[in-house]
Write an enzyme that holds these catalytic residues in place. Structure first.
Site, PDB file in Angstrom:
ATOM      1  N   LYS A  28      33.989  43.783-106.475  1.00 53.81           N
ATOM      2  CA  LYS A  28      33.404  43.029-107.575  1.00 53.81           C
ATOM      3  C   LYS A  28      34.329  41.912-108.012  1.00 53.81           C
ATOM      4  O   LYS A  28      33.915  40.752-108.121  1.00 53.81           O
ATOM      5  CB  LYS A  28      33.104  43.985-108.750  1.00 53.81           C
ATOM      6  CG  LYS A  28      32.286  43.349-109.851  1.00 53.81           C
ATOM      7  CD  LYS A  28      31.994  44.349-110.972  1.00 53.81           C
ATOM      8  CE  LYS A  28      30.909  45.332-110.539  1.00 53.81           C
ATOM      9  NZ  LYS A  28      30.755  46.460-111.464  1.00 53.81           N
ATOM     10  N   ARG A  97      34.345  46.750-116.444  1.00 52.39           N
ATOM     11  CA  ARG A  97      33.651  47.397-115.313  1.00 52.39           C
ATOM     12  C   ARG A  97      34.634  47.761-114.219  1.00 52.39           C
ATOM     13  O   ARG A  97      35.584  47.038-113.965  1.00 52.39           O
ATOM     14  CB  ARG A  97      32.646  46.417-114.671  1.00 52.39           C
ATOM     15  CG  ARG A  97      31.466  46.060-115.496  1.00 52.39           C
ATOM     16  CD  ARG A  97      30.749  44.901-114.794  1.00 52.39           C
ATOM     17  NE  ARG A  97      29.929  44.165-115.728  1.00 52.39           N
ATOM     18  CZ  ARG A  97      28.596  44.279-115.788  1.00 52.39           C
ATOM     19  NH1 ARG A  97      27.967  45.077-114.965  1.00 52.39           N
ATOM     20  NH2 ARG A  97      27.907  43.571-116.665  1.00 52.39           N
ATOM     21  N   GLY A 106      27.008  53.353-109.125  1.00 48.06           N
ATOM     22  CA  GLY A 106      26.773  54.274-110.227  1.00 48.06           C
ATOM     23  C   GLY A 106      27.808  55.361-110.360  1.00 48.06           C
ATOM     24  O   GLY A 106      27.714  56.229-111.229  1.00 48.06           O
ATOM     25  N   MET A 108      31.040  55.081-111.025  1.00 52.76           N
ATOM     26  CA  MET A 108      32.123  54.971-111.995  1.00 52.76           C
ATOM     27  C   MET A 108      31.693  54.241-113.237  1.00 52.76           C
ATOM     28  O   MET A 108      30.561  53.794-113.372  1.00 52.76           O
ATOM     29  CB  MET A 108      33.312  54.329-111.324  1.00 52.76           C
ATOM     30  CG  MET A 108      33.903  55.332-110.347  1.00 52.76           C
ATOM     31  SD  MET A 108      35.043  54.570-109.291  1.00 52.76           S
ATOM     32  CE  MET A 108      35.947  53.648-110.499  1.00 52.76           C
ATOM     33  N   ARG A 341      27.572  41.005-103.837  1.00 55.28           N
ATOM     34  CA  ARG A 341      28.254  41.871-102.869  1.00 55.28           C
ATOM     35  C   ARG A 341      27.353  42.038-101.654  1.00 55.28           C
ATOM     36  O   ARG A 341      26.155  41.749-101.720  1.00 55.28           O
ATOM     37  CB  ARG A 341      28.555  43.230-103.491  1.00 55.28           C
ATOM     38  CG  ARG A 341      27.304  43.938-103.965  1.00 55.28           C
ATOM     39  CD  ARG A 341      27.619  45.248-104.658  1.00 55.28           C
ATOM     40  NE  ARG A 341      26.392  45.784-105.263  1.00 55.28           N
ATOM     41  CZ  ARG A 341      26.365  46.874-106.012  1.00 55.28           C
ATOM     42  NH1 ARG A 341      27.462  47.525-106.287  1.00 55.28           N
ATOM     43  NH2 ARG A 341      25.219  47.313-106.499  1.00 55.28           N
ATOM     44  N   HIS A 463      19.184  53.740-108.980  1.00 56.97           N
ATOM     45  CA  HIS A 463      20.178  54.643-108.400  1.00 56.97           C
ATOM     46  C   HIS A 463      19.600  55.439-107.235  1.00 56.97           C
ATOM     47  O   HIS A 463      20.179  55.517-106.145  1.00 56.97           O
ATOM     48  CB  HIS A 463      20.702  55.594-109.491  1.00 56.97           C
ATOM     49  CG  HIS A 463      21.684  56.592-108.968  1.00 56.97           C
ATOM     50  ND1 HIS A 463      21.302  57.852-108.555  1.00 56.97           N
ATOM     51  CD2 HIS A 463      23.012  56.496-108.759  1.00 56.97           C
ATOM     52  CE1 HIS A 463      22.366  58.489-108.130  1.00 56.97           C
ATOM     53  NE2 HIS A 463      23.428  57.701-108.251  1.00 56.97           N
ATOM     54  N   SER A 787      37.015  66.563 -67.844  1.00 53.60           N
ATOM     55  CA  SER A 787      36.090  66.334 -68.952  1.00 53.60           C
ATOM     56  C   SER A 787      36.641  67.080 -70.156  1.00 53.60           C
ATOM     57  O   SER A 787      36.774  68.305 -70.124  1.00 53.60           O
ATOM     58  CB  SER A 787      34.703  66.851 -68.585  1.00 53.60           C
ATOM     59  OG  SER A 787      33.837  66.672 -69.677  1.00 53.60           O
ATOM     60  N   CYS A 854      33.034  65.704 -73.317  1.00 52.79           N
ATOM     61  CA  CYS A 854      31.697  66.276 -73.410  1.00 52.79           C
ATOM     62  C   CYS A 854      31.560  67.197 -74.614  1.00 52.79           C
ATOM     63  O   CYS A 854      30.618  67.966 -74.703  1.00 52.79           O
ATOM     64  CB  CYS A 854      31.335  67.001 -72.114  1.00 52.79           C
ATOM     65  SG  CYS A 854      32.399  68.407 -71.774  1.00 52.79           S
ATOM     66  N   TYR A 874      34.045  57.750 -69.584  1.00 50.23           N
ATOM     67  CA  TYR A 874      32.744  57.928 -70.228  1.00 50.23           C
ATOM     68  C   TYR A 874      32.846  58.893 -71.398  1.00 50.23           C
ATOM     69  O   TYR A 874      33.811  59.651 -71.515  1.00 50.23           O
ATOM     70  CB  TYR A 874      31.698  58.443 -69.220  1.00 50.23           C
ATOM     71  CG  TYR A 874      31.960  59.848 -68.731  1.00 50.23           C
ATOM     72  CD1 TYR A 874      31.478  60.954 -69.445  1.00 50.23           C
ATOM     73  CD2 TYR A 874      32.670  60.077 -67.561  1.00 50.23           C
ATOM     74  CE1 TYR A 874      31.726  62.247 -68.998  1.00 50.23           C
ATOM     75  CE2 TYR A 874      32.932  61.358 -67.113  1.00 50.23           C
ATOM     76  CZ  TYR A 874      32.455  62.436 -67.840  1.00 50.23           C
ATOM     77  OH  TYR A 874      32.701  63.707 -67.423  1.00 50.23           O
TER      78      TYR A 874
END
Lengths: 895, 895
Positions: A28, A97, A106, A108, A341, A463, A787, A854, A874
């Site tokens: 902010k 703020r 919402g 804080m 923002r 919210h 693997s 994997c 991979y």
């Protein structure tokens, strides 16, 4: 901290900070500075850095000199606004703020209208010539301040207000007049004194510091901590505090306030999208107390401001090159920008905006790829309502109402009117929909536990809508038709009464609310790709999805394979872009149909002859499985893991089943029962499993290898090319792999001879024990590939049984002993170290060693990035995670 | 192998090899060369190298050119002896013997008298003028060759021989005359043909190559493989083959043969010690078929030879600077040396010879320390018979007989007449004594399974005696009074009949055999050190033990601590030289007396209050335990580990017990039962245990820390100094240690305040999870010390549950997938790698970090050496292993 600058000023066209200073000023503060520098109308103010928050929460006091610097900043604001803080004639009022590095909507605290007291309220009234506004501002300030700063529950003053409204016979706050509100002030103050034992502070400077303390302190309140945990935000970031000159959207009909997005945050559509409330303060829009009007109403009521806002939003989007979420206030016809923002968005919107912005030339493909959080792609695969089932429901009068389509997707569940109930029922395995008049930060846990969220009040930026979108939850917001009674735990809608626990369905894409359960069907992407019930050209979502995936494929160097055991899974994975099978667990096949009988017979046989007899029955079945899978995976590599789980996992549990099996095998019940007991293990995870089975019972390996290689040979004769990779599980010592490799090679040679044909195959191993990683140089001598089985590797490295960790792992996560669940995201520090050692040692022996992963981590974006950094060949993950892995692999290259 | 020399000649004062070439020539070949070079009378011969063995067993053929080289060597022997191989007038005869790098007594094959056939036997008779000798040699040759080379069981020809003896009415072979023996030859040959289907070879060169093949092949026979496994001898060493000119101890009364030790191999006493048989071949002594005379008989019968032999044995001992085991033959009054080697000895003899030789100035203290195998020290601590109990037994006429005291110590067990029975009963948990007429290499497994070995025939150097000494088994050999009947499974002795399964006791120090069980008491060392029932000056063994230990302590740099949970254990360990406690497991105390009730109450309480109430009961008990232990350990460090096992280990098992506990706690049976079920774990080893307990229930840690620190404070007030080290188990992440450390420090501060006194304490952790080792740099930030818990570290690194490994680990060891049991000797390649990483990372954070090991490996010599190389500060082991660890630590410095 004496040489550190901890207060940054902004106002009147120039600021000390800028958009790049988010870590210090919070999002902010940095954006307020940036907007100021861009010449946009931002009320002047100062930002106290997040470093101060960390210092304050650690030392319980502020760094030396902070007070003086803040007060110096205050003087600059006063000068710029031509007003003085606490001036009884014409008081400067302030907002305080929070503003952390990333948005925590919402979460804080915020305090507005700071600086009002019994004297200054008179100056405000005088200057605005609006007594009602003056006292309304004052009573709002007391409400907010007593709650946020003095820790008093909001309900106490709300009760006072409600009593007054009842006495006056009015329904809305706005129907109270100036005298009503003036009369509230002493009653409010008395209530504050009664509940908190303290006088409400009259000194504006005390008020300001109280506000600053509260915001910094709010970093550590429970809901904020929970939110950070949910979103992997480090505790030590802290929040900045922004102190700004107040502007008012509630001075009358020439004022108003709103929030808007430069594109649709639910669908990603390119249109200015927002909400607006006349004669209101900004909190009224966000808190969802009044349902606001859409942004086009602004054009009608304030055409000049709308024009100016349009220019600003376009400038902002072009400047930031991303979709922006903005807050503005119009005070007496003048537009003020209070915040901008990067806008939160659904997975749908996220990838659509990214793709669109590339087409618009605003960002590069690379940027687009980095804009989409891979896990959000999940939303594209999530079910939607079956149209027929929905139509049926609507025809049967089960349509209840329509709200805002705030979070796309389809959800069905039992109504829960409180977060606690939702969490409780979820624990019991129920599907729940959280239904609230409006949600507040306390509800986060309940939202998380629910399939979807339905609210009666609040708009697209309420919210509920914001949080649901971020969580990827289905959400219908602002459904005014609902009349919810928390007391009786029921709601009335469309002439019906629904009780807590009743089933309800919501369509977050259309906003429809339907009674009972509605059948769901696959998403558009799935319909096109997997079910073929939709053509590519019919789905814009699909087309953009493919576009993004193509860009990802161009960038990534990691191959993406899938963990799949059945032909249909393989087919789905291939359609999602899988380039092979990384893990085919053969034991899953053992449970199918009546083959489990043969498996049990094999296990419970007393001798080799008996086992071989049973294995002979299994051979054609396994072969059938492999052939079907190989056919689907034509032209791609497929890793088949030999039998892994301890044999007792296959055994019958009840005496009846044992009895049946005994009859079938022609042995006594007692004999079988004894054999079963003999196979019992104290720690099966560390017991007789993996290659230890094939070593003691080579005939099992022989059967499985025969099934694999016969399949491959026979398919080759049909012209179907397959690249089989035979994987030996749970190797801890090279001799184990050596012993199994001897069996494998022997059987392959034998089959080649029988079939009169040769095929290529590779033999490799899971690296899933610490010892395997630590001695990978030795093991690599016998392996064509590694693997990493990071599920088991995590269990052994941590000494943590996945089946038992439920007793303490949640506590660890809640209490931050661990930041993330190591079974969800690879523990790079510990387990990852073993992976590094394993790869480095393995390739020191065999530089070209093929290496993959994997474990379930193969589909976790941060783990995929780790695998990329380790130069794996991979990753392999479940079919649904293949697109996520493709994107994450591309991001890994770009980072 | 064309450029490699694979045949070495020796004879007539000079040899191509020497004593340093054991790896190539085997022990026997190298020493024959050395003795030749020393000018001792050794029959000439050649040694074929062990490399040829490896080549032969791998390729199933000999390296090119071997045949020619061997035959060239043969020619040299012929020249030196003035005889030709196969000469019908005056034939050279040969022996073919195995000889590996280390001695494997009786394990492998030997063939004597090679070169005899129907023609050459006549030449032999002519030259010796001894027809009986000629045919006796010939029939022995056929017996041996048909068995060793042609693979025919010995029993077939024995039966022929027995039939002849019966027919002639004689009992001994020696009672058969020349004609009897001559007549045996064709019958033997016919039997060989009948059984093997092959003619007995007549060509001497064929005979020789058959012998060589057989010796090389015998490297891989089952009993040899088993022996190597038991003694950790690598498979790839192979054996050399020695081909020597035959000399005969059985040509008549002027001949004989013997084996001797330069010191007593059972007790270590400094005296020439050996056995001798007139008119016999060497195999007769070793095989135990005839019980020989002691060596002093040689002096009487062959004074000149005895004098020469005395000079030789003294020269050999001085030359080799170690006790020697020698074989000799006297042929017609001329002494020939057939073998010398380092003599095998008991643990008693081993350390006594080492200490004595230092005192004699023969070797240095360092050499003495390296001469004793640390594990042999165990023998000094092993029980001996209680004199009163033994006297009682003898007074009650239970004394049966007396044999040779071939392996010191006391053993009691059930009679088993076969190795199979011994192994079988041992498996069933019985104590067994193996009783045999004589033992042979086939009996090794049974000897290993027995408490002790008793034989009716054979001397101090018989197979039974040699092997028992090396295994450290109690042994009474050559007890002629026993009349054993394998068929009826009973033996007659001293007028009584004992059946298989009856109890018997043997005293290997005195040679006594006693019926039934005799009570045992501690060894001399224990009596002096621990029980104080003997004064130091009364025990020579004790004095020499202390001397050796003192030398070890001078050399070693590793500290030796002990794993002990009780004051008496601690006291014993201290008397063995322990320098602190490395691991005190607090949970063992939880089971004592009725405190288990309080423990169960704590576990099964529903809330903190209930748990605290139960913990309050435990506090004084734990404190009492700690105080008693600390008192014993005054002045030394003591590491106390906080509670470790999963709580369910403490729970009642039966419904009755649960019922009782429910009454006591005032809750319902069902409630408790449900709680117990809830605590069940699938893999308790990886479950809710270790620090995970203290983290979820900090009150347990609080109680334990309070008990520790209050004890230390109160003792300090009494003037007793203690160095407590509080050890947190099963840490995987630094945050766990941090969290527990906070609790520990908080409680300590609190106790200091209450007690008005401060004491030093350290907080550290077990490193027993791979993750702990891998992140040791982080963990070291919170730790004052590390203690490697290699038991659990082995379990997790291998993924191997100790409780379940019985299903496959024995198979792994038998089939050489693993060389040693990783729970017995630290797996240096895998687990050791983690230990290295852990120390290196830990000390990178904290260079002075104290590091030790407290797994069972702390008492295993090769593991101790590893710990020394890793620069650990200490090892900790069970009390009885402390002397072993002291010696091993000194050896580690010397190596």
């Amino acid at each position: 901290m004496s040489n550190i600058k901890y207060v940054y000023f902004f106002g009147d066209g120039s600021a000390e900070g800028n958009a790049d200073m988010k870590n210090l000023l919070g999002g902010k503060g940095a954006n307020l500075a940036e907007m100021t520098n861009l010449g946009m109308p931002v009320p002047p103010g100062i930002t106290i850095t997040a470093e101060v928050c960390t210092y304050y929460n650690k030392n319980n006091q502020y760094p030396e000199g902070l007070k003086e610097t803040v007060e110096k900043g205050l003087t600059r604001i006063e000068k710029m606004m031509g007003k003085r803080f606490g001036d009884p004639k014409d008081p400067l009022l302030l907002s305080v703020r929070s503003g952390a590095r990333v948005s925590m909507p919402g979460m804080m605290d915020t305090v507005l209208n700071l600086g009002l007291n019994d004297q200054t309220v008179q100056g405000l009234i005088e200057k605005t010539s609006n007594k009602r506004f003056g006292f309304d501002s004052y009573r709002r300030f007391i409400q907010m301040y007593s709650n946020v700063v003095m820790g008093m529950k909001g309900e106490h003053l709300e009760a006072v207000l409600d009593a007054l409204k009842q006495k006056k016979g009015v329904g809305l706050d706005t129907e109270l007049d100036a005298e009503d509100l003036e009369g509230l002030i002493p009653v409010y103050k008395a209530k504050v004194k009664e509940i908190t034992g303290k006088d409400f502070p009259e000194d504006p400077v005390d008020q300001m510091w109280g506000g600053i303390d509260a915001v910094f302190g709010s970093w550590n309140i429970e809901r904020a901590v929970f939110y950070r945990k949910l979103n992997n935000i480090p505790e030590d970031w802290g929040t900045a505090v922004n102190i700004m000159s107040m502007v008012f959207g509630n001075t009358g009909e020439k004022s108003g306030t709103g929030v808007a997005f430069t594109r649709d945050p639910a669908t990603g559509e390119r249109r200015f999208y927002g909400e607006f409330l006349k004669n209101a303060q900004g909190e009224d829009v966000v808190a969802g107390i009044r349902t606001p009007q859409t942004i086009d109403h602004l054009e009608k009521h304030f055409p000049q401001c709308y024009k100016e806002l349009t220019e600003i939003y376009q400038k902002l989007e072009n400047h930031y090159r991303d979709m922006q979420d903005i807050e503005f206030t119009i005070q007496e016809g003048k537009l003020w920008m209070l915040q901008c923002r990067v806008g939160k968005r659904t997975g749908f919107a996220s990838f659509r905006i990214a793709v669109d912005m590339v087409e618009e030339g605003l960002i590069t493909k690379e940027e687009a790829l980095l804009r989409v959080e891979p896990n959000q792609l999940n939303q594209l695969l999530r079910p939607i309502f079956d149209l027929t089932s929905k139509k049926d429901a609507l025809n049967n009068n089960r349509g209840l109402a329509k709200g805002l389509n705030a979070g796309p997707g389809a959800a069905t569940g039992r109504i829960a009117f409180s977060a606690e109930t939702a969490i409780e029922w979820k624990k019991q395995g129920e599907k729940v929909l959280l239904v609230r008049i409006e949600t507040s930060p306390e509800d986060i846990g309940g939202m998380n536990a629910s399939e979807g969220v339905l609210t009666a009040r609040g708009g697209m930026t309420s919210h509920a809508a914001l949080v649901a979108r971020q969580m990827g939850k289905v959400c219908v917001a602002g459904c005014d038709a609902l009349d919810i009674n928390y007391g009786t735990k029921e709601m009335k809608v469309n002439g019906q009464t629904l009780k807590e626990g009743d089933y309800i369905s919501i369509d977050g894409t259309t906003g429809e609310v339907i009674e009972g359960e509605v059948k769901t069907i696959p998403s558009e992407v799935l319909q096109v790709l997997v079910h073929k019930t939709m053509k590519p050209e019919e789905s814009e979502t699909y087309q953009k999805f493919v576009e993004l995936m193509d860009w990802a494929d161009e960038k990534r160097t990691l191959k993406i394979r899938t963990n799949a055991d059945q032909p249909d899974q393989c087919e789905m994975a291939r359609s999602f872009g899988a380039e092979g099978i990384g893990l085919c667990r053969t034991e899953h096949m053992f449970f199918e149909g009546d083959r489990i009988d043969a498996v049990r017979e094999m296990i419970l046989s007393d001798d080799l002859k008996g086992r071989k007899k049973a294995l002979d029955k299994l051979l054609p079945m396994q072969k059938g499985d492999f052939k079907a899978i190989f056919r689907v995976m034509e032209g791609l590599p497929a890793t088949i893991r030999l039998l892994d789980p301890p044999l007792h996992e296959f055994l019958p549990h009840t005496d009846d089943e044992i009895q049946g099996l005994a009859r079938q095998m022609g042995v006594s019940f007692d004999h079988l029962k004894a054999k079963k007991d003999h196979l019992h293990e104290f720690n099966p995870m560390l017991g007789h499993r993996g290659c230890r089975l094939g070593i003691l019972y080579p005939e099992i390996t022989e059967m499985q290898v025969r099934a694999i290689i016969e399949s491959v040979c026979e398919l080759k004769k049909e012209g179907v090319r397959v690249e089989p990779e035979i994987m030996v599980p749970l190797v801890g010592h090279v001799n184990e792999l050596k012993a199994q490799r001897e069996v494998i090679d022997r059987i392959c040679e034998k089959v080649f001879e029988e079939q009169g044909i040769q095929v290529d195959y590779q033999v490799g191993t899971m690296i899933e024990l610490p010892r395997a990683a630590l001695t990978a140089d030795k093991i690599a001598q016998e392996a064509d590939f590694f693997s990493f089985g990071t599920n088991d590797l995590t269990q052994t490295t941590f000494g943590l049984s996945r089946d038992d960790a439920g007793k303490f792992l949640p506590f660890y996560l809640e209490n931050e002993l661990l930041q993330v669940d190591p079974f969800v995201s690879l523990d790079q520090e510990g387990v990852g170290e073993l992976v590094k050692i394993g790869i480095q040692k393995g390739r020191s022996t065999k530089p070209s060693l093929k290496v993959g992963i994997c474990g379930e981590h193969g589909g976790d974006p941060s783990s995929v990035e780790f695998c990329h950094r380790q130069n794996m060949n991979y990753v392999s993950c479940s079919p649904f995670r293949v697109p996520i892995a493709r994107l994450a692999a591309a991001q890994a290259v770009l980072r």
